[in-house]
Design a protein around this motif. Structure first.
Motif, PDB file in Angstrom:
ATOM      1  N   ASP A   4       0.842  -1.221   0.040  1.00 47.03           N
ATOM      2  CA  ASP A   4      -0.007  -0.012   0.289  1.00 47.03           C
ATOM      3  C   ASP A   4       0.669   1.206  -0.004  1.00 47.03           C
ATOM      4  OD1 ASP A   4       1.055  -0.301   2.489  1.00 47.03           O
ATOM      5  OD2 ASP A   4      -0.893  -0.051   3.499  1.00 47.03           O
ATOM      6  N   THR A   5       2.213   1.050  -0.111  1.00 47.74           N
ATOM      7  CA  THR A   5       3.033   2.446  -0.261  1.00 47.74           C
ATOM      8  C   THR A   5       2.586   3.181  -1.460  1.00 47.74           C
ATOM      9  OG1 THR A   5       4.678   1.450   1.085  1.00 47.74           O
ATOM     10  CG2 THR A   5       5.461   3.082  -0.195  1.00 47.74           C
ATOM     11  N   PRO A   6       2.632   4.339  -1.539  1.00 47.03           N
ATOM     12  CA  PRO A   6       2.406   4.945  -2.748  1.00 47.03           C
ATOM     13  C   PRO A   6       3.753   5.188  -3.582  1.00 47.03           C
ATOM     14  CG  PRO A   6       2.244   6.458  -1.111  1.00 47.03           C
ATOM     15  CD  PRO A   6       2.137   5.140  -0.407  1.00 47.03           C
ATOM     16  N   ASN A   7       3.386   5.163  -4.976  1.00 48.15           N
ATOM     17  CA  ASN A   7       4.656   5.232  -5.799  1.00 48.15           C
ATOM     18  C   ASN A   7       4.443   6.267  -6.692  1.00 48.15           C
ATOM     19  OD1 ASN A   7       3.963   4.106  -8.470  1.00 48.15           O
ATOM     20  ND2 ASN A   7       2.993   2.546  -7.052  1.00 48.15           N
ATOM     21  N   LEU A   8       5.905   7.034  -7.133  1.00 49.60           N
ATOM     22  CA  LEU A   8       5.611   8.016  -8.419  1.00 49.60           C
ATOM     23  C   LEU A   8       6.565   7.199  -9.300  1.00 49.60           C
ATOM     24  CD1 LEU A   8       8.308  10.278  -8.507  1.00 49.60           C
ATOM     25  CD2 LEU A   8       7.336  11.060  -6.273  1.00 49.60           C
ATOM     26  N   LEU A   9       6.488   7.771 -10.719  1.00 43.33           N
ATOM     27  CA  LEU A   9       7.231   7.178 -11.677  1.00 43.33           C
ATOM     28  C   LEU A   9       7.832   8.337 -12.503  1.00 43.33           C
ATOM     29  CD1 LEU A   9       8.029   4.985 -13.722  1.00 43.33           C
ATOM     30  CD2 LEU A   9       5.815   5.497 -15.071  1.00 43.33           C
ATOM     31  N   LEU A  10       9.141   8.433 -12.565  1.00 43.37           N
ATOM     32  CA  LEU A  10       9.957   9.319 -13.261  1.00 43.37           C
ATOM     33  C   LEU A  10      10.262   8.650 -14.868  1.00 43.37           C
ATOM     34  CD1 LEU A  10      12.400  10.419 -10.474  1.00 43.37           C
ATOM     35  CD2 LEU A  10      10.186  11.440 -10.941  1.00 43.37           C
ATOM     36  N   ILE A  11      10.364   9.438 -15.791  1.00 43.77           N
ATOM     37  CA  ILE A  11      10.449   8.875 -17.087  1.00 43.77           C
ATOM     38  C   ILE A  11      11.341   9.964 -17.979  1.00 43.77           C
ATOM     39  CG2 ILE A  11       9.398   8.199 -19.226  1.00 43.77           C
ATOM     40  CD1 ILE A  11       6.657   7.783 -17.810  1.00 43.77           C
ATOM     41  N   ASP A  12      12.417   9.582 -18.374  1.00 36.85           N
ATOM     42  CA  ASP A  12      13.216  10.499 -18.955  1.00 36.85           C
ATOM     43  C   ASP A  12      14.317   9.483 -20.028  1.00 36.85           C
ATOM     44  OD1 ASP A  12      15.071  12.505 -19.814  1.00 36.85           O
ATOM     45  OD2 ASP A  12      15.185  13.375 -18.117  1.00 36.85           O
ATOM     46  N   ASP A  13      14.671  10.081 -21.093  1.00 39.47           N
ATOM     47  CA  ASP A  13      15.467   9.274 -22.147  1.00 39.47           C
ATOM     48  C   ASP A  13      16.815   9.482 -21.759  1.00 39.47           C
ATOM     49  OD1 ASP A  13      15.368  11.826 -23.226  1.00 39.47           O
ATOM     50  OD2 ASP A  13      14.948  11.574 -24.944  1.00 39.47           O
ATOM     51  N   ASN A  14      17.281  10.487 -21.044  1.00 43.72           N
ATOM     52  CA  ASN A  14      18.603  10.604 -20.473  1.00 43.72           C
ATOM     53  C   ASN A  14      18.662   9.945 -18.983  1.00 43.72           C
ATOM     54  OD1 ASN A  14      20.927  12.083 -19.217  1.00 43.72           O
ATOM     55  ND2 ASN A  14      20.917  13.193 -21.099  1.00 43.72           N
ATOM     56  N   ALA A  15      19.511   8.836 -19.055  1.00 47.79           N
ATOM     57  CA  ALA A  15      19.658   8.141 -17.999  1.00 47.79           C
ATOM     58  C   ALA A  15      20.307   8.886 -16.841  1.00 47.79           C
ATOM     59  CB  ALA A  15      20.397   6.918 -18.074  1.00 47.79           C
ATOM     60  N   GLU A  16      21.533   9.689 -17.225  1.00 49.05           N
ATOM     61  CA  GLU A  16      22.027  10.454 -16.262  1.00 49.05           C
ATOM     62  C   GLU A  16      21.060  11.564 -15.496  1.00 49.05           C
ATOM     63  OE1 GLU A  16      25.844  13.399 -15.955  1.00 49.05           O
ATOM     64  OE2 GLU A  16      25.582  12.276 -17.774  1.00 49.05           O
ATOM     65  N   ASN A  17      20.327  12.352 -16.159  1.00 46.15           N
ATOM     66  CA  ASN A  17      19.668  13.234 -15.717  1.00 46.15           C
ATOM     67  C   ASN A  17      18.466  12.585 -14.735  1.00 46.15           C
ATOM     68  OD1 ASN A  17      20.811  15.369 -17.066  1.00 46.15           O
ATOM     69  ND2 ASN A  17      19.460  15.444 -18.698  1.00 46.15           N
ATOM     70  N   ASP A 118      17.234  22.099 -11.569  1.00 48.69           N
ATOM     71  CA  ASP A 118      17.263  20.883 -10.882  1.00 48.69           C
ATOM     72  C   ASP A 118      16.820  20.789  -9.364  1.00 48.69           C
ATOM     73  OD1 ASP A 118      18.517  19.737 -12.993  1.00 48.69           O
ATOM     74  OD2 ASP A 118      20.478  20.012 -12.235  1.00 48.69           O
ATOM     75  N   GLN A 119      17.127  21.826  -8.510  1.00 52.50           N
ATOM     76  CA  GLN A 119      16.631  21.954  -7.212  1.00 52.50           C
ATOM     77  C   GLN A 119      15.027  22.219  -7.198  1.00 52.50           C
ATOM     78  OE1 GLN A 119      18.330  20.920  -4.732  1.00 52.50           O
ATOM     79  NE2 GLN A 119      20.093  20.480  -5.854  1.00 52.50           N
ATOM     80  N   GLN A 120      14.511  23.098  -8.089  1.00 51.12           N
ATOM     81  CA  GLN A 120      13.085  23.367  -8.201  1.00 51.12           C
ATOM     82  C   GLN A 120      12.411  22.398  -8.220  1.00 51.12           C
ATOM     83  OE1 GLN A 120      12.751  26.950 -10.618  1.00 51.12           O
ATOM     84  NE2 GLN A 120      13.536  28.299  -8.941  1.00 51.12           N
ATOM     85  N   SER A 121      12.690  21.323  -9.274  1.00 51.67           N
ATOM     86  CA  SER A 121      11.955  20.464  -9.807  1.00 51.67           C
ATOM     87  C   SER A 121      11.879  19.408  -8.898  1.00 51.67           C
ATOM     88  CB  SER A 121      12.413  19.611 -11.197  1.00 51.67           C
ATOM     89  OG  SER A 121      13.914  19.140 -10.784  1.00 51.67           O
ATOM     90  N   ALA A 122      12.822  19.093  -8.132  1.00 53.09           N
ATOM     91  CA  ALA A 122      12.480  18.199  -7.037  1.00 53.09           C
ATOM     92  C   ALA A 122      11.519  18.498  -5.841  1.00 53.09           C
ATOM     93  CB  ALA A 122      14.000  17.831  -6.292  1.00 53.09           C
ATOM     94  N   ALA A 123      11.966  19.873  -5.747  1.00 56.70           N
ATOM     95  CA  ALA A 123      10.805  20.405  -4.398  1.00 56.70           C
ATOM     96  C   ALA A 123       9.468  20.378  -5.108  1.00 56.70           C
ATOM     97  CB  ALA A 123      11.492  21.952  -4.132  1.00 56.70           C
ATOM     98  N   PHE A 124       9.254  20.692  -6.347  1.00 59.59           N
ATOM     99  CA  PHE A 124       7.940  20.835  -7.025  1.00 59.59           C
ATOM    100  C   PHE A 124       7.382  19.366  -7.027  1.00 59.59           C
ATOM    101  CE2 PHE A 124       4.996  20.193 -10.547  1.00 59.59           C
ATOM    102  CZ  PHE A 124       4.299  21.297 -10.552  1.00 59.59           C
ATOM    103  N   ILE A 125       7.987  18.507  -7.335  1.00 63.62           N
ATOM    104  CA  ILE A 125       7.406  17.169  -7.207  1.00 63.62           C
ATOM    105  C   ILE A 125       7.184  16.738  -6.030  1.00 63.62           C
ATOM    106  CG2 ILE A 125       8.130  14.729  -7.905  1.00 63.62           C
ATOM    107  CD1 ILE A 125       9.978  15.704 -10.196  1.00 63.62           C
TER     108      ILE A 125
END
Length: 365
Positions: A4-17, A118-125
Motif C-alpha cells: 500500500d506504499t504509494p509510488n511515483l514514476l519518473l520518465i526520461d530518455d537521459n539516464a544521467e539526468n 534541478d532543485q526546483q523540480s525536485a521540490a515541486f515534485i
C-alpha cells in the motif's frame, strides 16, 4: 516495501539526468513515504503503451515525464504519457530540457508543468505528490464524503476546513468537463455497467480536486491569495512582501500544495485589516485597495513602494493580472473584469486593459 506504499514514476530518455533527479527526490522523500520508480524508455521494451502500463498500478500517485523521449524510442513523446495518465486519472507532470519552447509554460487544468531547474523540480515534485496524498488521505478518513451526495466544491471546502467557501470553490469548477475529455469518458463509464467501487471514487475525487486546487484556485486569486496577489491586494509591489506578510501570519493557508509558496486566506486577511481600521479616517478612500494600502502603511510606519503603473503612479491596485503579472485596479483604463481567460471564481483577478485590447480581437473574444 508494503503493497500500500504509494509510488511515483519518473520518465526520461537521459539516464544521467533521470538518476540525478531520482537522488534529489530520495533526499527529500523517505522510502516509507513513497516508492520512487524510474524508466528510461528503450526500443526493446516493446510497445510503449504496454511498457508504461507495466510500470504503474493502483498505488501510482504521480508520474513525471520528459516532453521529448524520441532519443530512446522513435515517436514517443511526453504527450502520450500525459494522455495515458489522464485516462487513468493519475496526476502527471511534464518538463522539457532540450527545447523549452515546444512546451507551453501554462499547463492545461489536468496537467502539471514541472520546473526545469534541478532543485526546483525536485521540490515541486515532492510538494505536488504530498498535495495529492493529503487530499486522498483526507477523503479516505471521511467515508461520508463518498456516500453523501455532495458537490465537488463541498468536498473540497470540507477537506480544507472551510465549508463556508463551497460556493466560491464551485465557481472554479464550472467547466471541468470541457477541460478533460478523459474525465468525461470516465464519468460515462461510471454511469454505465461499470459501477465504481470506493477506490475508483477516491482516485477520481483526488485527481479532480487536486488539479482544481493546484492549477486554478491557488494560481488565480479568489478565496486564497498567493504572495504576489497579497501585495497587489495592498496596492503595492512584490518587493514589499517581507514587510507585509508578518502582519498576516494568522491568515496563512498551509493546506495541500502550499509547501513551496506563501498563500493566505482572503477572509482572514480581511479580518486582520478590519481590526486595524478602527482609528483610521477613511472618508476620502476611493476603493478597498486604497484603504488596504493605507492600513498597512499606518501599521508599518512608512509608505509602501509604488508598483510602477504609469496610469496611477503605482499606488492603486487590489487585483492581480495573471498575464502581465502585475497589480491592476478597477479603473476602466487599467483593467477589465474576469473574462473567459480567467476562472469564474478568481474574484481578485482582472486582465490588464492594454493587454486585453491587444489580444482579444486576435483571439475573437
Amino acid at each position: 516495501m508494503p503493497d500500500d506504499t504509494p509510488n511515483l514514476l519518473l520518465i526520461d530518455d537521459n539516464a544521467e539526468n533521470l538518476e540525478a533527479l531520482h537522488q534529489r527526490l530520495i533526499a527529500l522523500m523517505p522510502a516509507e513515504e513513497v516508492e520512487i520508480r524510474t524508466w528510461v524508455p528503450k526500443e526493446d521494451d516493446g510497445p510503449p503503451a504496454e511498457a508504461f502500463e507495466a510500470r504503474v498500478d493502483e498505488q501510482t500517485a504521480l508520474v513525471v515525464t520528459d516532453y521529448d523521449l524520441t532519443t530512446s524510442v522513435k515517436g514517443l513523446f511526453g504527450l502520450s504519457i500525459v494522455a495515458w495518465c489522464q485516462k487513468k486519472s493519475i496526476p502527471v507532470g511534464d518538463f522539457s530540457r532540450g527545447n523549452v519552447a515546444n512546451l507551453p509554460k501554462e499547463p492545461n487544468l489536468f496537467e502539471l508543468r514541472v520546473p526545469t531547474n534541478d532543485q526546483q523540480s525536485a521540490a515541486f515534485i515532492a510538494t505536488t505528490f504530498r498535495g495529492f496524498r493529503t487530499l486522498r488521505i483526507g477523503i479516505e478518513c471521511s467515508p461520508a464524503l463518498l456516500t453523501e451526495r455532495r458537490s465537488l466544491a463541498a468536498v473540497l471546502s470540507s477537506l480544507l476546513g472551510r465549508p463556508r467557501l463551497e460556493s466560491q470553490f464551485a465557481a472554479y469548477m464550472s467547466r471541468l468537463g470541457a477541460a478533460n475529455s478523459a474525465l468525461l469518458q470516465r464519468l460515462r463509464d461510471f454511469a454505465g455497467d461499470e459501477q465504481p467501487v470506493d477506490e475508483d471514487k477516491i482516485r477520481l475525487l483526488t485527481y479532480v480536486l487536486g488539479h482544481v486546487l493546484c492549477n486554478a484556485i491557488l494560481k488565480y486569486p479568489g478565496p486564497i491569495l498567493h504572495q504576489r496577489s497579497l501585495c497587489a491586494y495592498m496596492a503595492t509591489t512584490i518587493e514589499e512582501a517581507e514587510a507585509i506578510e508578518p502582519m498576516f501570519a494568522d491568515a496563512r493557508y498551509d493546506g495541500p500544495f502550499s509547501a513551496e509558496n506563501n498563500y493566505f486566506w482572503r477572509g482572514d486577511v480581511d479580518r486582520i485589516l478590519d481590526s486595524l481600521s478602527d482609528d483610521l479616517d477613511d472618508a476620502d478612500v476611493e476603493s478597498f485597495a486604497d484603504l488596504n494600502r493605507r492600513l498597512v502603511e499606518a501599521e508599518i510606519g512608512r509608505n509602501l513602494a509604488a508598483h510602477g503603473c504609469d496610469r496611477c503612479g503605482g499606488v492603486k491596485g487590489g487585483f492581480w493580472c495573471p498575464f502581465t503579472v502585475r497589480p491592476v485596479c478597477e479603473r476602466a483604463d487599467c483593467s477589465i473584469p474576469s473574462s473567459s481567460w480567467i476562472p469564474a471564481g478568481a474574484q481578485l483577478c482582472r486582465v490588464e486593459r492594454d493587454f486585453y485590447d491587444e489580444w482579444a480581437p486576435l483571439l475573437g473574444l
